[in-house]
Design a protein around this motif. Structure first.
Motif, PDB file in Angstrom:
ATOM      1  N   PHE A   1      77.730  52.738  35.483  1.00 41.57           N
ATOM      2  CA  PHE A   1      76.857  52.292  36.569  1.00 41.57           C
ATOM      3  C   PHE A   1      75.887  51.240  36.045  1.00 41.57           C
ATOM      4  O   PHE A   1      75.492  51.275  34.873  1.00 41.57           O
ATOM      5  N   VAL A   2      75.510  50.316  36.923  1.00 37.75           N
ATOM      6  CA  VAL A   2      74.515  49.308  36.545  1.00 37.75           C
ATOM      7  C   VAL A   2      73.171  50.014  36.366  1.00 37.75           C
ATOM      8  O   VAL A   2      72.747  50.783  37.235  1.00 37.75           O
ATOM      9  N   ALA A   3      72.530  49.781  35.210  1.00 33.29           N
ATOM     10  CA  ALA A   3      71.260  50.441  34.911  1.00 33.29           C
ATOM     11  C   ALA A   3      70.148  49.899  35.791  1.00 33.29           C
ATOM     12  O   ALA A   3      70.247  48.777  36.301  1.00 33.29           O
ATOM     13  N   PRO A   4      69.094  50.692  35.997  1.00 31.76           N
ATOM     14  CA  PRO A   4      67.952  50.182  36.756  1.00 31.76           C
ATOM     15  C   PRO A   4      67.416  48.923  36.078  1.00 31.76           C
ATOM     16  O   PRO A   4      67.567  48.762  34.862  1.00 31.76           O
ATOM     17  N   ALA A   5      66.800  48.038  36.865  1.00 32.20           N
ATOM     18  CA  ALA A   5      66.257  46.793  36.323  1.00 32.20           C
ATOM     19  C   ALA A   5      65.405  47.112  35.103  1.00 32.20           C
ATOM     20  O   ALA A   5      64.658  48.084  35.094  1.00 32.20           O
ATOM     21  N   GLN A   6      65.550  46.285  34.076  1.00 33.13           N
ATOM     22  CA  GLN A   6      64.926  46.649  32.813  1.00 33.13           C
ATOM     23  C   GLN A   6      63.500  46.182  32.709  1.00 33.13           C
ATOM     24  O   GLN A   6      63.091  45.208  33.315  1.00 33.13           O
ATOM     25  N   LYS A   7      62.797  46.857  31.845  1.00 37.27           N
ATOM     26  CA  LYS A   7      61.405  46.538  31.604  1.00 37.27           C
ATOM     27  C   LYS A   7      61.331  45.290  30.723  1.00 37.27           C
ATOM     28  O   LYS A   7      62.044  45.170  29.735  1.00 37.27           O
ATOM     29  N   LEU A   8      60.477  44.371  31.105  1.00 35.24           N
ATOM     30  CA  LEU A   8      60.172  43.242  30.233  1.00 35.24           C
ATOM     31  C   LEU A   8      58.864  43.560  29.525  1.00 35.24           C
ATOM     32  O   LEU A   8      58.069  44.360  30.016  1.00 35.24           O
ATOM     33  N   PRO A   9      58.635  42.941  28.372  1.00 35.03           N
ATOM     34  CA  PRO A   9      57.332  43.153  27.728  1.00 35.03           C
ATOM     35  C   PRO A   9      56.237  42.567  28.619  1.00 35.03           C
ATOM     36  O   PRO A   9      56.493  41.655  29.405  1.00 35.03           O
ATOM     37  N   GLY A  10      55.032  43.093  28.503  1.00 35.17           N
ATOM     38  CA  GLY A  10      53.903  42.502  29.221  1.00 35.17           C
ATOM     39  C   GLY A  10      53.623  41.108  28.685  1.00 35.17           C
ATOM     40  O   GLY A  10      54.062  40.747  27.602  1.00 35.17           O
ATOM     41  N   GLU A  11      52.907  40.314  29.497  1.00 35.86           N
ATOM     42  CA  GLU A  11      52.569  38.969  29.034  1.00 35.86           C
ATOM     43  C   GLU A  11      51.254  38.995  28.273  1.00 35.86           C
ATOM     44  O   GLU A  11      50.320  39.688  28.669  1.00 35.86           O
ATOM     45  N   PRO A  12      51.140  38.204  27.212  1.00 36.63           N
ATOM     46  CA  PRO A  12      49.846  38.101  26.530  1.00 36.63           C
ATOM     47  C   PRO A  12      48.836  37.461  27.478  1.00 36.63           C
ATOM     48  O   PRO A  12      49.179  36.551  28.230  1.00 36.63           O
ATOM     49  N   ALA A  13      47.594  37.924  27.454  1.00 36.72           N
ATOM     50  CA  ALA A  13      46.652  37.518  28.503  1.00 36.72           C
ATOM     51  C   ALA A  13      45.414  36.813  27.993  1.00 36.72           C
ATOM     52  O   ALA A  13      44.662  36.240  28.778  1.00 36.72           O
ATOM     53  N   ARG A  14      45.196  36.840  26.690  1.00 39.88           N
ATOM     54  CA  ARG A  14      43.951  36.247  26.192  1.00 39.88           C
ATOM     55  C   ARG A  14      44.189  34.881  25.571  1.00 39.88           C
ATOM     56  O   ARG A  14      45.193  34.671  24.871  1.00 39.88           O
ATOM     57  N   ALA A  15      43.247  33.968  25.794  1.00 37.60           N
ATOM     58  CA  ALA A  15      43.309  32.672  25.128  1.00 37.60           C
ATOM     59  C   ALA A  15      42.952  32.850  23.661  1.00 37.60           C
ATOM     60  O   ALA A  15      42.253  33.799  23.301  1.00 37.60           O
ATOM     61  N   SER A  16      43.436  31.933  22.825  1.00 35.07           N
ATOM     62  CA  SER A  16      43.076  31.966  21.410  1.00 35.07           C
ATOM     63  C   SER A  16      41.621  31.554  21.243  1.00 35.07           C
ATOM     64  O   SER A  16      41.038  30.921  22.123  1.00 35.07           O
ATOM     65  N   ARG A  17      41.011  31.941  20.129  1.00 33.50           N
ATOM     66  CA  ARG A  17      39.611  31.602  19.857  1.00 33.50           C
ATOM     67  C   ARG A  17      39.492  31.014  18.459  1.00 33.50           C
ATOM     68  O   ARG A  17      39.011  31.648  17.538  1.00 33.50           O
ATOM     69  N   PRO A  18      39.933  29.762  18.303  1.00 29.44           N
ATOM     70  CA  PRO A  18      39.884  29.159  16.965  1.00 29.44           C
ATOM     71  C   PRO A  18      38.464  28.742  16.591  1.00 29.44           C
ATOM     72  O   PRO A  18      37.586  28.710  17.456  1.00 29.44           O
ATOM     73  N   THR A  19      38.255  28.435  15.323  1.00 27.74           N
ATOM     74  CA  THR A  19      36.976  27.871  14.878  1.00 27.74           C
ATOM     75  C   THR A  19      36.717  26.556  15.613  1.00 27.74           C
ATOM     76  O   THR A  19      37.658  25.851  15.974  1.00 27.74           O
ATOM     77  N   SER A  20      35.454  26.221  15.806  1.00 26.17           N
ATOM     78  CA  SER A  20      35.151  24.943  16.452  1.00 26.17           C
ATOM     79  C   SER A  20      34.955  23.823  15.430  1.00 26.17           C
ATOM     80  O   SER A  20      34.658  22.692  15.790  1.00 26.17           O
ATOM     81  N   GLU A  21      35.131  24.142  14.150  1.00 22.75           N
ATOM     82  CA  GLU A  21      35.036  23.105  13.118  1.00 22.75           C
ATOM     83  C   GLU A  21      36.302  22.233  13.117  1.00 22.75           C
ATOM     84  O   GLU A  21      37.366  22.684  13.526  1.00 22.75           O
ATOM     85  N   ALA A  22      36.157  21.013  12.618  1.00 25.04           N
ATOM     86  CA  ALA A  22      37.345  20.198  12.309  1.00 25.04           C
ATOM     87  C   ALA A  22      37.780  20.566  10.898  1.00 25.04           C
ATOM     88  O   ALA A  22      36.960  20.525   9.980  1.00 25.04           O
ATOM     89  N   VAL A  23      39.041  20.964  10.733  1.00 25.29           N
ATOM     90  CA  VAL A  23      39.459  21.463   9.419  1.00 25.29           C
ATOM     91  C   VAL A  23      40.472  20.546   8.754  1.00 25.29           C
ATOM     92  O   VAL A  23      41.308  19.935   9.417  1.00 25.29           O
ATOM     93  N   SER A  24      40.380  20.459   7.432  1.00 31.00           N
ATOM     94  CA  SER A  24      41.428  19.807   6.654  1.00 31.00           C
ATOM     95  C   SER A  24      42.610  20.753   6.577  1.00 31.00           C
ATOM     96  O   SER A  24      42.438  21.961   6.709  1.00 31.00           O
ATOM     97  N   LEU A  25      43.806  20.192   6.351  1.00 33.93           N
ATOM     98  CA  LEU A  25      44.995  21.043   6.418  1.00 33.93           C
ATOM     99  C   LEU A  25      45.609  21.279   5.052  1.00 33.93           C
ATOM    100  O   LEU A  25      45.649  20.387   4.212  1.00 33.93           O
ATOM    101  N   ASP A  26      46.095  22.477   4.859  1.00 30.52           N
ATOM    102  CA  ASP A  26      46.794  22.829   3.630  1.00 30.52           C
ATOM    103  C   ASP A  26      47.799  23.918   3.976  1.00 30.52           C
ATOM    104  O   ASP A  26      47.747  25.021   3.461  1.00 30.52           O
ATOM    105  N   VAL A  27      48.689  23.595   4.903  1.00 25.50           N
ATOM    106  CA  VAL A  27      49.578  24.619   5.439  1.00 25.50           C
ATOM    107  C   VAL A  27      51.051  24.239   5.252  1.00 25.50           C
ATOM    108  O   VAL A  27      51.946  25.016   5.476  1.00 25.50           O
ATOM    109  N   SER A  28      51.271  23.002   4.754  1.00 19.63           N
ATOM    110  CA  SER A  28      52.643  22.496   4.590  1.00 19.63           C
ATOM    111  C   SER A  28      53.487  23.373   3.676  1.00 19.63           C
ATOM    112  O   SER A  28      54.664  23.598   3.936  1.00 19.63           O
TER     113      SER A  28
END
Lengths: 485, 485
Positions: B65-92
């Motif tokens: 039998f076809v299973a009941p419609a499946q659960k999807l994960p909830g959606e993330p709801a919060r905006a990110s909260r990064p630093t307000s500084e301008a940063v140099s990068l070292d992530v390469s």
């Protein structure tokens, strides 16, 4: 090419290779017409053209004779003497102005950085593309995106091996043309503000690349026939502590200089002693007129300091934009720069070139191309000797397709450029090749195009405009004299 | 795909599009075997697979039998909260370490930045290449080398027009993929040390590009569904006076966010008020699941400040490396940067794409691709809901092929990466997308690949390793407790 131009080309070749000797009578117009199956008027036109080129002479009632061997311009003999300071660059605007000006005139091959595309085996390349198109498979289309097609890199390594260089396919990174390879090398070893050693004059692309990165240029005295002066280079290294040296040791652009093996070896040793990476631009190496391919500086490198850059754009397929670098000990740095610049190089062109290198007859094509270029160099040099002012000198490169012409002091090649461009005759004026705008009386002429009447007329026009420069200079001086009188 | 996987896919589609409804009996194995002309065992395998995916359920002696419609994960709801500084990068280094790690595992599509190449019309592209190969003529091979093939640029302009944007072919510069276009735009408007506004999280390629140029990153708070917060952006502009803003307003990478038209308009107005150029990365725009193509920010630009970058690498032909930019008022600057970077883009790929755009059925291909991607998103989201810890959320992008998964606080996606990679299961961990290594509990999953048993097992493995993280964390905490006791 029209029929008569093609006939003239054939006959010119017979004169140059000695089949028809100086002073000998040319076959009669009637005989040539019959033996070639062309009309009398076609033969006349061809002979007129050869006469205009100074290759044959008419004697009244006796027909045509092969002219005495022609004079070539003398070779320039002095090394350049640039400032010993490290200079910031601001030459891009001039370079781009000239490149954009020249771009309008598609037929003006004297200005081009590329060989005439008529020299390339386009039908065979098209066939290679068709074979390549059949090998587009899902598993492959993203594979090897960086550092490039494994098969093409293998083919490139095979060519290195055939030339006696031990370069592994793993060292080869395929790039979007050699210019990109050179830029990636700069990015891998320099930061803004660093000093970089260059020749004087040097390829304008190098000047643009240095300018774009905020690098400072250290120009080193360069002799038109022998190449950079190593004493001057060592002094520059000790004074400025450069982070890289960007050079062409084989058929240097614009001089055409081929450094001899001993000097290449000494150059590599010098850079090794001071641990300065050499970014070697070797794009003209396949276009030699010597017995064999001159070994690049890379051949003398024992510590991985030489980053050898080349491409197929000058020898086979400019529009494909496929070059490469074998960056010695900097493989990982350059790979990462490529990854973050544009990920990889276009796959269809890479696959087509891999196929062509394996089965296309690259070496046969190169042999034909070298013969044509060598003949055309002589034709252009003779036209310069005929049409340009007394005292003009020109290099006699042993490869490539560029002639470096030095006019006597007082002539202005940049002024000439702006005078000639509206007539559709373009070339690369000397100041493009120097961050300090030296070489005002010099120009680079591309001789790879057909040597038809149009080209002959182009050189004639340049000669006339130079005569006018003299006349105007005299009248300006006279005018100035009147005013001060 | 094997026969049973293909059958399972068909049946899954019938379930998802409502042809087979939740609770309904599935066609019997015998009936399906006859109607599809496949063996009984193939049908059983397909049904087992659908059962494993939670789409159907077996009831003893009653069939499937076809299973009941499946659960999807909830959606993330919060905006990110990064630093307000301008940063140099070292992530390469981190980014490259992960990309290189993932490259070893060709089948691990969760990690890829590209759609599965099985989605591309490769036979039709091969045909286009063959047509293109016949148009290689000497006159053309160097023509338009910068800014690119006139015919391809015309085709791109036609597509802009069809989407309601007035972009002239003369504004279009063809590049070696969109990444190169974005880099050229950065080069055109910034100098080392300048500040550049980016989203948070943002595409790791942007972080690498900023780092390579010595630029400083200003991260702006970004909501997973709505996009960047414009108040935060204005504050950042006033504080840091950035020279550019690099953003994806449509199916942002990695969030999948589609900014609504009003917010796009407000964004463009805001940047216009402060005269900050917008470098718009729009590579996913063709892969929409909405009714029509979402208009880019470029559509609201009245002063030429938006530099619109896109490519065919995500929708058609990644290995071709053909992208473009329509850089508004910066056409001349970007053209010059392209000229001095690598002169031009590979011609065969450009000609093939021009031919394909004219006659290849691009829109039909896109319709098929969108349907597949939409279905695969649901499949992967459901697998995540089944296998990942309670409280895991995932975005529900309206286009593209990437899911942004947020694990509950305390889980470590970077640790998970190193645990899972040796098993051949790779993904893009959150810290890759932030110059300050935020998003430690997040990951980006590519859902463009086949949803076969292998992929199902991959997600299951990740779920198990996450359970172990909890267990180990508990035992670590207990261990720490013992020590301090």
């Amino acid at each position: 090419m029209t029929l008569y131009e093609s006939l003239a080309s054939d006959l010119e070749l017979s004169i140059r290779n000695g089949t028809l000797r100086a002073g000998e009578r040319m076959p009669s117009v009637r005989y040539t017409s019959r033996s070639r199956g062309v009309s009398l008027s076609t033969v006349y036109q061809a002979y007129y053209l050869l006469e205009a080129r100074g290759l044959i002479r008419a004697r009244e009632r006796s027909g045509y004779f092969v002219a005495p061997a022609q004079k070539l311009p003398g070779e320039p003999a002095r090394a350049s003497r640039p400032t010993s300071e490290a200079v910031s660059l601001d030459v891009s605007d001039l370079i781009l102005q000239i490149l954009e000006g020249a771009r309008v005139h598609d037929d003006a091959w004297f200005a081009s950085a590329f060989p005439s595309p008529h020299l390339f085996p386009l039908p065979r390349l098209a066939q290679a593309l068709q074979v390549a198109s059949r090998s587009l498979r899902p598993e492959q289309i993203l594979h090897d995106i960086t550092p490039g097609s494994a098969e093409l890199r293998r083919q490139i390594a095979i060519r290195y091996g055939a030339d006696g260089l031990a370069v592994d396919a793993d060292e080869v990174i395929v790039t979007n043309g050699a210019l990109e390879a050179l830029n990636l090398c700069l990015d891998a070893v320099t930061r803004p503000g660093d000093a970089v050693v260059i020749e004087c004059p040097s390829f304008y692309g190098a000047l643009q690349s240095l300018e774009a990165r905020g690098l400072r240029a250290v120009q080193v005295a360069t002799h038109p026939r022998d190449g950079v002066e190593l004493d001057a280079m060592e002094a520059a290294i000790l004074r400025h502590r450069p982070k890289a040296c960007w050079m062409m040791t084989t058929f240097q652009n614009p001089l055409g200089t081929l450094m001899n093996p001993e000097r290449k070896q000494a150059l590599v040793d010098l850079l090794d002693r001071h641990q300065v990476p050499l970014i070697e631009d070797d794009v003209y190496a396949e276009l030699y007129f010597t017995d064999q391919r001159p070994a690049p500086a890379k051949a003398y490198d024992r510590s991985g300091l030489v980053m050898h850059c080349s491409s197929f754009s000058k020898s086979l397929a400019p529009g494909f934009r496929v070059g490469w670098v074998a960056p010695g000990r900097f493989v990982s740095e350059v790979t990462r720069k490529k990854l973050s610049l544009n990920l990889g190089t276009s796959l269809p062109a890479q696959l087509a070139l891999a196929e062509y290198l394996a089965h296309g007859g690259f070496d046969k094509h190169l042999r034909q191309m070298r013969t044509k270029l060598k003949n055309r160099q002589a034709t252009l040099a003779q036209a310069v000797a005929r049409q340009f002012p007394e005292g003009t000198t020109a290099t006699q490169p042993q490869g490539g397709y560029q002639l470096w012409v030095e006019l006597p002091e007082g002539y202005d090649a940049l002024e000439l450029y702006w005078q000639a461009a509206p007539h559709g005759v373009c070339f690369a004026p000397g100041p493009m090749f120097s961050p300090t705008r030296l070489f005002r009386n010099c120009m680079r002429l591309n001789y790879s195009g057909e040597c038809g009447p149009e080209q002959e007329q182009g050189i004639e026009l340049l000669g006339k405009l130079l005569q006018e420069q003299v006349a105007q200079g005299r009248s300006r001086r006279e005018g100035a004299g009147l005013e001060t009188a």
